[in-house]
Design a protein around this motif. Structure first.
Motif, mmCIF file in Angstrom:
data_model
loop_
_atom_site.group_PDB
_atom_site.id
_atom_site.type_symbol
_atom_site.label_atom_id
_atom_site.label_comp_id
_atom_site.label_asym_id
_atom_site.label_seq_id
_atom_site.Cartn_x
_atom_site.Cartn_y
_atom_site.Cartn_z
ATOM 1 N N LEU A 50 -6.711 9.424 -16.532
ATOM 2 C CA LEU A 50 -7.462 10.435 -15.789
ATOM 3 C C LEU A 50 -8.580 9.635 -14.920
ATOM 4 N N ASN A 51 -8.738 10.112 -13.701
ATOM 5 C CA ASN A 51 -9.928 9.970 -13.099
ATOM 6 C C ASN A 51 -10.165 10.792 -12.124
ATOM 7 N N GLU A 52 -11.159 10.967 -11.176
ATOM 8 C CA GLU A 52 -11.263 11.992 -10.243
ATOM 9 C C GLU A 52 -9.991 12.172 -9.222
ATOM 10 N N TRP A 53 -9.292 11.065 -8.896
ATOM 11 C CA TRP A 53 -8.272 11.013 -7.963
ATOM 12 C C TRP A 53 -6.941 11.853 -8.808
ATOM 13 N N ARG A 54 -6.907 11.789 -9.958
ATOM 14 C CA ARG A 54 -5.769 12.133 -10.668
ATOM 15 C C ARG A 54 -5.901 13.353 -11.480
ATOM 16 N N MET A 55 -6.726 14.354 -10.821
ATOM 17 C CA MET A 55 -6.683 15.585 -11.463
ATOM 18 C C MET A 55 -6.087 16.368 -10.562
ATOM 19 N N PRO A 56 -4.853 17.069 -10.876
ATOM 20 C CA PRO A 56 -4.031 17.900 -9.997
ATOM 21 C C PRO A 56 -4.916 19.094 -9.632
ATOM 22 N N HIS A 82 0.997 -0.981 -0.134
ATOM 23 C CA HIS A 82 0.105 -0.123 0.153
ATOM 24 C C HIS A 82 1.029 1.198 0.116
ATOM 25 N N CYS A 83 2.307 1.111 0.209
ATOM 26 C CA CYS A 83 3.048 2.221 0.160
ATOM 27 C C CYS A 83 3.511 2.645 -1.455
ATOM 28 N N ARG A 84 3.538 2.026 -2.241
ATOM 29 C CA ARG A 84 3.909 2.299 -3.742
ATOM 30 C C ARG A 84 2.864 3.202 -4.236
ATOM 31 N N LYS A 85 3.420 4.207 -4.458
ATOM 32 C CA LYS A 85 2.403 5.254 -5.256
ATOM 33 C C LYS A 85 1.721 4.790 -6.450
ATOM 34 N N ARG A 101 -5.604 11.062 -2.677
ATOM 35 C CA ARG A 101 -6.520 10.032 -1.749
ATOM 36 C C ARG A 101 -6.006 10.355 -0.256
ATOM 37 N N ALA A 102 -4.718 10.959 -0.039
ATOM 38 C CA ALA A 102 -4.306 11.178 1.162
ATOM 39 C C ALA A 102 -4.916 12.475 1.822
ATOM 40 N N GLY A 103 -5.635 13.160 1.129
ATOM 41 C CA GLY A 103 -6.058 14.259 1.520
ATOM 42 C C GLY A 103 -5.529 15.575 1.455
ATOM 43 N N GLY A 161 4.417 16.266 -7.585
ATOM 44 C CA GLY A 161 5.075 15.312 -8.476
ATOM 45 C C GLY A 161 5.014 15.380 -9.837
ATOM 46 N N ASP A 162 5.766 14.645 -10.607
ATOM 47 C CA ASP A 162 5.895 14.825 -12.060
ATOM 48 C C ASP A 162 5.000 14.037 -12.769
ATOM 49 N N ILE A 163 4.245 12.934 -12.070
ATOM 50 C CA ILE A 163 3.335 11.993 -12.748
ATOM 51 C C ILE A 163 1.923 11.978 -11.812
ATOM 52 N N LEU A 164 0.920 11.403 -12.635
ATOM 53 C CA LEU A 164 -0.274 11.215 -11.980
ATOM 54 C C LEU A 164 -0.329 10.245 -10.848
ATOM 55 N N ASP A 165 0.411 9.446 -10.904
ATOM 56 C CA ASP A 165 0.361 8.513 -9.604
ATOM 57 C C ASP A 165 0.819 9.467 -8.247
ATOM 58 N N ASP A 166 1.525 10.231 -8.475
ATOM 59 C CA ASP A 166 1.971 11.237 -7.125
ATOM 60 C C ASP A 166 0.712 12.008 -6.885
ATOM 61 N N VAL A 167 0.128 12.520 -7.894
ATOM 62 C CA VAL A 167 -1.191 13.285 -7.700
ATOM 63 C C VAL A 167 -2.151 12.295 -7.100
#
Ligand SMILES: [Mg+2]
Ligand SMILES: [Zn+2]
Length: 187
Positions: free
Chosen positions: A163-169, A107-110, A145-147, A134-140
């Protein structure tokens, strides 16, 4: 409660050299120096944390202990700019690794949130008052998700754009200096 800025490492804070653990090859990205000086000048104080996926451990390219000199070097790079790196968090796992103990679905891997959650518990960080850059959407996604509030460096490193709702910076910027200006403006 504390506030933090979580930096992805490769391609965000330092130039991306895949699977590099040699401290001598580590250089800040464009705008990183300026960013730290802008952020240090703010009234509001932020802790600085690095959160990085280091699948090279699971893949057998290097050992977990090879990351320690790298961490110390990064800490020194912050110090040279008058800033303090509070902690360096890494995920050594990969689901398709070669080293058995690290080859897990963690669960730690972004884009997972575990590194941010653990940091917030250990350092009393209010995540909703903190930032993930971050420079990629996994960072976003991890940040969101962490708030945290999120900033994507739109520097060409994201190539898939799933893209999905969690990946919109919340913000998209060119480099870390611009990211720091966003934070200074929003706070
Ligand atoms: Mg990166
Ligand atoms: Zn992990």
């Amino acid at each position: 409660m504390e506030r933090a800025i979580f930096f992805d490492k490769d391609g965000t804070l330092v130039e991306n050299i895949p699977y590099n653990v040699d401290p001598r090859k580590v250089t800040f990205t464009q705008g990183a120096n300026q960013a730290l000086s802008i952020l240090s000048g703010l009234n509001s104080e932020f802790q600085y944390h690095i959160v990085t996926n280091q699948a090279g451990v699971a893949l057998g390219y290097f050992e977990e202990s090879d990351l320690y000199p790298l961490r110390d070097h990064l800490s020194g790079m912050f110090e040279e700019l008058g800033a303090k790196l509070t902690d360096f968090h890494y995920c050594p796992h990969h689901p398709e690794g070669k080293i058995q103990e690290y080859s897990i679905l963690c669960h730690c891997r972004k884009p997972g949130v575990e590194m941010l959650k653990r940091a917030s518990q250990k350092y009393q960080i209010n995540l909703s008052q903190s930032w993930m850059i971050g420079d990629i959407l996994d960072d976003v996604e991890s940040g969101k998700r962490a708030g945290c509030r999120t900033i994507l460096l739109d520097n060409g490193n994201e190539t898939e754009w799933i893209l999905n709702e969690w990946r919109m910076p919340d913000f998209k910027v060119r480099d870390l200096e611009e990211a720091a200006r966003v934070i200074a403006g929003v706070l």
